[in-house]
Design an enzyme around this catalytic site. Structure first.
Site, PDB file in Angstrom:
ATOM      1  N   ALA A 180      17.992  -2.598   2.456  1.00  0.00           N
ATOM      2  CA  ALA A 180      17.761  -3.831   1.723  1.00  0.00           C
ATOM      3  C   ALA A 180      18.679  -3.944   0.508  1.00  0.00           C
ATOM      4  CB  ALA A 180      16.297  -3.931   1.316  1.00  0.00           C
ATOM      5  N   HIS A 181      18.483  -4.990  -0.241  1.00  0.00           N
ATOM      6  CA  HIS A 181      19.334  -5.331  -1.376  1.00  0.00           C
ATOM      7  C   HIS A 181      19.448  -4.194  -2.398  1.00  0.00           C
ATOM      8  CE1 HIS A 181      15.977  -5.795  -4.263  1.00  0.00           C
ATOM      9  NE2 HIS A 181      15.300  -6.175  -3.197  1.00  0.00           N
ATOM     10  N   ASP A 182      20.635  -4.047  -2.942  1.00  0.00           N
ATOM     11  CA  ASP A 182      20.900  -3.167  -4.087  1.00  0.00           C
ATOM     12  C   ASP A 182      20.675  -1.689  -3.819  1.00  0.00           C
ATOM     13  OD1 ASP A 182      21.576  -5.284  -6.032  1.00  0.00           O
ATOM     14  OD2 ASP A 182      19.489  -5.876  -5.736  1.00  0.00           O
TER      15      ASP A 182
END
Length: 217
Positions: free
Chosen positions: A144-146
């Site tokens: 997922a993000h980051d």
């Protein structure tokens, strides 16, 4: 195979994972004619040298590394330490790691993927995630993000890494495992199949279960 100046691609490992990977290798190469690799120059590299697997010739590693051609490769071996050793030998022989992304996988435009990744069908690398060299992201896995993911990390099928997770080098994440957002997974850790990780995992630890608990170091 006779030597030639034409580029050749070697998929390292002709076992189960290699045979699963080869179809999207062929599709990726067909979609990128700029690589200069014909389908008959796509081979397996394995100890079964001199045979054929799925219609592809199998070469020995030293034979592949010594070919008088541009040599591109990816390593379809799940164990991070073994994958690292193979990749480093080939890179020292001036072979070039190629990132391979299945047509149905999604790597968003803000994600960063280092060379040598194998991103299988329906896998997802999401916004502003950064993944290191020679990642294996099996089918339906997601980052997922980051997230910040180190080198030689393996994600099993349907493994799910939520946002902002930090993963060290050489981590193995088993099929169906779930990692809560914002955690840190130390280098060399092993996350068991189906584990639900709700707290940080120390380097070299093995965790299993729901919630995941350490069983070995």
């Amino acid at each position: 195979m006779a030597r030639s100046s034409q580029a050749i691609f070697g998929l390292i490992g002709a076992g189960g994972h290699g045979r699963e990977t080869m179809p999207f290798v062929r599709a990726h190469i067909a979609a990128h004619p700029d690589l200069g690799i014909d389908v008959d120059r796509v081979v397996f590299v394995d100890r079964q040298a001199g045979t054929a697997v799925g219609g592809h010739l199998v070469l020995a590693e030293d034979e592949f590394a010594a070919m008088d051609a541009e040599r591109l490769f990816a390593v379809a071996v799940g164990q991070p330490a073994v994958r690292r050793a193979i990749a480093e030998r080939l890179e020292s022989a001036r072979c070039r790691a190629l990132t391979l992304i299945a047509r149905t996988a999604t790597v968003v435009d803000s994600a960063r993927v280092a060379p040598g990744a194998l991103i299988a069908p329906y896998a997802l690398i999401n916004a502003d995630a950064s993944v290191g060299r020679h990642l294996i992201a099996n089918a339906h896995s997601s980052i997922a993000h980051d997230c910040l993911v180190g080198d030689f990390v393996t994600l099993g099928p349907r493994a799910c890494v939520n946002g902002g997770v930090r993963i060290g080098d050489g981590v193995e994440i088993g099929a169906g495992a779930l990692i809560r957002q914002g955690l840190s997974i130390g280098a060399g850790a092993v996350i068991g199949m189906g584990a639900v990780v709700v707290k940080d995992v120390a380097p070299g630890a093995t965790v299993v279960g729901n919630p995941a608990r350490e069983v070995a170091r």
